[in-house]
Scaffold this motif. Sequence first.
Motif, PDB file in Angstrom:
ATOM      1  N   PRO A 172       0.827  -1.216   0.000  1.00 35.28           N
ATOM      2  CA  PRO A 172       0.000   0.000   0.000  1.00 35.28           C
ATOM      3  C   PRO A 172       0.855   1.256   0.000  1.00 35.28           C
ATOM      4  O   PRO A 172       2.067   1.216   0.249  1.00 35.28           O
ATOM      5  CB  PRO A 172      -0.799  -0.134   1.300  1.00 35.28           C
ATOM      6  CG  PRO A 172       0.082  -0.933   2.199  1.00 35.28           C
ATOM      7  CD  PRO A 172       0.807  -1.907   1.305  1.00 35.28           C
ATOM      8  N   GLU A 173       0.212   2.369  -0.272  1.00 32.38           N
ATOM      9  CA  GLU A 173       0.929   3.639  -0.244  1.00 32.38           C
ATOM     10  C   GLU A 173       1.366   3.948   1.187  1.00 32.38           C
ATOM     11  O   GLU A 173       0.752   3.492   2.160  1.00 32.38           O
ATOM     12  CB  GLU A 173       0.055   4.776  -0.789  1.00 32.38           C
ATOM     13  CG  GLU A 173      -1.160   5.111   0.050  1.00 32.38           C
ATOM     14  CD  GLU A 173      -2.337   4.211  -0.218  1.00 32.38           C
ATOM     15  OE1 GLU A 173      -3.412   4.457   0.355  1.00 32.38           O
ATOM     16  OE2 GLU A 173      -2.185   3.259  -1.009  1.00 32.38           O
ATOM     17  N   LYS A 217      -1.034   3.817   8.468  1.00 30.95           N
ATOM     18  CA  LYS A 217      -0.816   2.409   8.150  1.00 30.95           C
ATOM     19  C   LYS A 217      -0.151   1.679   9.319  1.00 30.95           C
ATOM     20  O   LYS A 217       0.778   2.184   9.935  1.00 30.95           O
ATOM     21  CB  LYS A 217       0.057   2.264   6.904  1.00 30.95           C
ATOM     22  CG  LYS A 217      -0.509   2.918   5.652  1.00 30.95           C
ATOM     23  CD  LYS A 217      -1.776   2.233   5.194  1.00 30.95           C
ATOM     24  CE  LYS A 217      -2.288   2.847   3.900  1.00 30.95           C
ATOM     25  NZ  LYS A 217      -3.545   2.241   3.452  1.00 30.95           N
ATOM     26  N   ASN A 218      -0.650   0.478   9.592  1.00 31.16           N
ATOM     27  CA  ASN A 218      -0.033  -0.401  10.588  1.00 31.16           C
ATOM     28  C   ASN A 218       0.866  -1.380   9.837  1.00 31.16           C
ATOM     29  O   ASN A 218       0.404  -2.410   9.335  1.00 31.16           O
ATOM     30  CB  ASN A 218      -1.104  -1.142  11.393  1.00 31.16           C
ATOM     31  CG  ASN A 218      -0.515  -1.918  12.562  1.00 31.16           C
ATOM     32  OD1 ASN A 218       0.559  -2.511  12.453  1.00 31.16           O
ATOM     33  ND2 ASN A 218      -1.221  -1.928  13.673  1.00 31.16           N
ATOM     34  N   TRP A 219       2.152  -1.082   9.771  1.00 35.33           N
ATOM     35  CA  TRP A 219       3.056  -1.867   8.934  1.00 35.33           C
ATOM     36  C   TRP A 219       3.386  -3.223   9.536  1.00 35.33           C
ATOM     37  O   TRP A 219       3.775  -4.141   8.804  1.00 35.33           O
ATOM     38  CB  TRP A 219       4.318  -1.064   8.651  1.00 35.33           C
ATOM     39  CG  TRP A 219       4.041   0.009   7.656  1.00 35.33           C
ATOM     40  CD1 TRP A 219       3.683   1.305   7.911  1.00 35.33           C
ATOM     41  CD2 TRP A 219       4.035  -0.114   6.242  1.00 35.33           C
ATOM     42  NE1 TRP A 219       3.464   1.986   6.742  1.00 35.33           N
ATOM     43  CE2 TRP A 219       3.676   1.140   5.700  1.00 35.33           C
ATOM     44  CE3 TRP A 219       4.310  -1.178   5.368  1.00 35.33           C
ATOM     45  CZ2 TRP A 219       3.586   1.356   4.329  1.00 35.33           C
ATOM     46  CZ3 TRP A 219       4.223  -0.954   3.996  1.00 35.33           C
ATOM     47  CH2 TRP A 219       3.866   0.291   3.495  1.00 35.33           C
ATOM     48  N   ARG A 220       3.216  -3.360  10.818  1.00 31.13           N
ATOM     49  CA  ARG A 220       3.418  -4.692  11.410  1.00 31.13           C
ATOM     50  C   ARG A 220       2.330  -5.641  10.924  1.00 31.13           C
ATOM     51  O   ARG A 220       2.608  -6.789  10.565  1.00 31.13           O
ATOM     52  CB  ARG A 220       3.412  -4.588  12.930  1.00 31.13           C
ATOM     53  CG  ARG A 220       3.710  -5.912  13.628  1.00 31.13           C
ATOM     54  CD  ARG A 220       3.942  -5.711  15.104  1.00 31.13           C
ATOM     55  NE  ARG A 220       4.406  -6.930  15.743  1.00 31.13           N
ATOM     56  CZ  ARG A 220       4.881  -6.988  16.973  1.00 31.13           C
ATOM     57  NH1 ARG A 220       4.983  -5.877  17.698  1.00 31.13           N
ATOM     58  NH2 ARG A 220       5.295  -8.124  17.493  1.00 31.13           N
ATOM     59  N   GLN A 221       1.087  -5.186  10.888  1.00 26.95           N
ATOM     60  CA  GLN A 221      -0.002  -6.020  10.392  1.00 26.95           C
ATOM     61  C   GLN A 221       0.105  -6.234   8.887  1.00 26.95           C
ATOM     62  O   GLN A 221      -0.218  -7.320   8.383  1.00 26.95           O
ATOM     63  CB  GLN A 221      -1.342  -5.376  10.752  1.00 26.95           C
ATOM     64  CG  GLN A 221      -1.629  -5.343  12.248  1.00 26.95           C
ATOM     65  CD  GLN A 221      -2.973  -4.719  12.574  1.00 26.95           C
ATOM     66  OE1 GLN A 221      -3.735  -4.361  11.686  1.00 26.95           O
ATOM     67  NE2 GLN A 221      -3.264  -4.585  13.863  1.00 26.95           N
ATOM     68  N   GLU A 275      -7.010  -6.663   3.420  1.00 23.32           N
ATOM     69  CA  GLU A 275      -7.422  -5.428   2.750  1.00 23.32           C
ATOM     70  C   GLU A 275      -6.414  -4.300   2.945  1.00 23.32           C
ATOM     71  O   GLU A 275      -6.449  -3.305   2.221  1.00 23.32           O
ATOM     72  CB  GLU A 275      -8.798  -4.993   3.263  1.00 23.32           C
ATOM     73  CG  GLU A 275      -9.911  -5.990   2.973  1.00 23.32           C
ATOM     74  CD  GLU A 275     -10.051  -6.270   1.481  1.00 23.32           C
ATOM     75  OE1 GLU A 275      -9.980  -5.300   0.697  1.00 23.32           O
ATOM     76  OE2 GLU A 275     -10.226  -7.446   1.104  1.00 23.32           O
ATOM     77  N   MET A 276      -5.508  -4.449   3.934  1.00 25.51           N
ATOM     78  CA  MET A 276      -4.487  -3.420   4.138  1.00 25.51           C
ATOM     79  C   MET A 276      -3.478  -3.366   3.000  1.00 25.51           C
ATOM     80  O   MET A 276      -2.746  -2.383   2.871  1.00 25.51           O
ATOM     81  CB  MET A 276      -3.737  -3.676   5.450  1.00 25.51           C
ATOM     82  CG  MET A 276      -4.559  -3.431   6.694  1.00 25.51           C
ATOM     83  SD  MET A 276      -3.543  -3.615   8.176  1.00 25.51           S
ATOM     84  CE  MET A 276      -4.701  -3.096   9.440  1.00 25.51           C
ATOM     85  N   LEU A 277      -3.423  -4.405   2.169  1.00 25.13           N
ATOM     86  CA  LEU A 277      -2.438  -4.449   1.099  1.00 25.13           C
ATOM     87  C   LEU A 277      -2.882  -3.691  -0.141  1.00 25.13           C
ATOM     88  O   LEU A 277      -2.089  -3.500  -1.059  1.00 25.13           O
ATOM     89  CB  LEU A 277      -2.144  -5.911   0.717  1.00 25.13           C
ATOM     90  CG  LEU A 277      -1.697  -6.847   1.843  1.00 25.13           C
ATOM     91  CD1 LEU A 277      -1.318  -8.200   1.283  1.00 25.13           C
ATOM     92  CD2 LEU A 277      -0.542  -6.251   2.632  1.00 25.13           C
ATOM     93  N   LYS A 278      -4.127  -3.250  -0.167  1.00 25.33           N
ATOM     94  CA  LYS A 278      -4.646  -2.582  -1.354  1.00 25.33           C
ATOM     95  C   LYS A 278      -4.052  -1.186  -1.510  1.00 25.33           C
ATOM     96  O   LYS A 278      -3.728  -0.519  -0.531  1.00 25.33           O
ATOM     97  CB  LYS A 278      -6.173  -2.485  -1.283  1.00 25.33           C
ATOM     98  CG  LYS A 278      -6.883  -3.832  -1.382  1.00 25.33           C
ATOM     99  CD  LYS A 278      -8.370  -3.655  -1.596  1.00 25.33           C
ATOM    100  CE  LYS A 278      -9.018  -2.822  -0.514  1.00 25.33           C
ATOM    101  NZ  LYS A 278     -10.486  -2.751  -0.671  1.00 25.33           N
TER     102      LYS A 278
END
Length: 667
Positions: free
Chosen positions: A294-295, A300-304, A653-656
Amino acid sequence: MRSLSLSNLLRHHKHTAFGHDDSHLPRQVIEVAIDDSEDTHELPARKRRGRAQSTAGTIKGVIRRASLSLKGMVHVHRRPSVTAEPSDLNQQLPNGRPTSAHHTWNRLRHAAPFRRSRSVYGLNGTEDGLYEQQQLDHQMPIPAMGDEPPYIPMNTGAAAKASVALQNEYYNRQAMHTQWLQSASEDSNDRESGIGIVVTEPFMESGVSDDGSMLGQDSNISRIDFIKELPSELAIHVLAYLDAAALAKASVVSRHWNEVVRNQHIWRESCLREMTTTYATSEPVQPGAGLGIPEIAPSKNWRQIYRAKAELAQKWKEGKACPMYLNGHTDSIYCLQFDEYKIVSGSRDKTIRIWDMQTLECRLVIGPPEVVNAPNVLEDAEGNPTHYVNLSDSYKAAPSKPQVASFAEHHKASILCLQYDDEIMVTGSSDSTCIVYDVRNGYRPIRRLTHHTAAVLDLAFDDKHIVTCSKDISICVWDRATGALLRQLRGHTGPVNAVQMRGNTIVSCSGDFRVKLWNIDTGRNIREFVGHTKGLACSQFSEDGRYVASAGNDKVIRIWDANTGECVREMRAHDNLVRSLHIDSVSGRLISGSYDTDIKVWDMETGRQLLYFPRWHASWVLSAKSDYRRIVSTGQDPKILIMDFGADVENIEMLKSANTGIGGIRL
């Protein structure tokens, strides 16, 4: 005899791994230890008193008392089995002395200490079950066993607190880090108590208390918690070089380390470094490009995100995909393209349909007036929606009633190929023409490209050119901005079935068994790949242009070096014509679809088959493409198959990337 046991005990310390030497002991001590063959516990009381009087106040008497104390310690350190009854702990020796824990403790307090050895419990087990007392500089550490009191260092309260913290730290980490534990060797195994686990040396020497202080370390070595001493910015920068597994371990070193590791900058940098490498692209995956990263944003929670990426990769490795079938087309679906938010499909029913990837609903149907206005396009005879999703053979979901659109410029035959970006969509048809649409204006047609004399079988475009190929054995190059024909490439002797672009190079394949490379600016044929034995149906460039994949009626997939023309890999892939190929240049996966109804996934690096999906289509597979999460395919049966590897992945869905919509359609 006890004197012999004591002698062996002394000799054992002389030859231990710690380098003990009895050369510093007075000769009298050694001689007394060897010559004293009497067991003082069995002597009459009067004889014991006499001997005590005769030796009191003499050097020999002092040595004899030390010898007796050492003999007593041999009895004291024999520990009962863990399965012994509690009553056994208070049994008496033959001489009537109790063996209670407190009596043992009092005797050990005055016993002469031996040198420390390394063991979890501070005792060293020998083969005959004896536990030798360990030597400290000023005290003798004996941990609690049974009812014995715990060992408390005879210095400050802080030391006592550190000792207790170390014991608690050991038990807490024992469950979390099994890799720090190992089975005890035969020499150190406590056969009586059954304990067979010891902590490895690195853990013993690097134990850390809750406040971050180092415990159990050599006092002569200076150790510094560099994360605690460094400025926060530098500590974060250092830890960002670790991967997820190392960060998980670092987070349990101490409370301070745990707080630092929680910083999102660390997880973002680690994720971007570890998860953006590619197989055949010119640069790492760019955040927000729709490729699974993701952008970058403060929210953003980068650990998740990191965890979701790792779990998704495991799903791909295991081939665990959730299948879904989109229903709505009324005939074979020849072509498709998709992204994170939409699927665009073209069919023999002369329509183009746009599907919402999130809800799986059909949003728009584009086609000739006589088709899109027909009663059976949106509803069946009973008035039920004809657009829906099959999640299983018996379950239907996401029924939808899409918008319909018919324009003056439309195809009058099958839609054979298509491609879109954020601005335009181009379709090619059996009616020998191509149509360019304005994506941002509800897919309204802009112009028609007319020059081919037979069906347009495939097309590709970039920011300057549109390239089309046809059954008329030619390739046409068009100006994207104006639609003007720039040049026509001739050289194949059969229908040109596939075409693709990379930079200023075009790759094409034909029914004449040939794969050719062309210079788009000059129109010259610059290279030819020879090796296939039957007509070719599909060819693909890798993203960086280094590799070309081709396949067709000889059922073999070949990987070519685009620079040399050498065939670097050959995979005997399917039992029938290979109709579709797609190279995922990020992961190095190659997707193939065949007339044998199978879909397979290959490793570009090795040529090894990774996944196999037999008969997931009811008939010929006509198109199959993939991204970081899904494989989407179409076939002769009028259904779109979505194989979703991320369906059960938490936080997928966080990867979108950011939502680009589906082209001016009101949702």
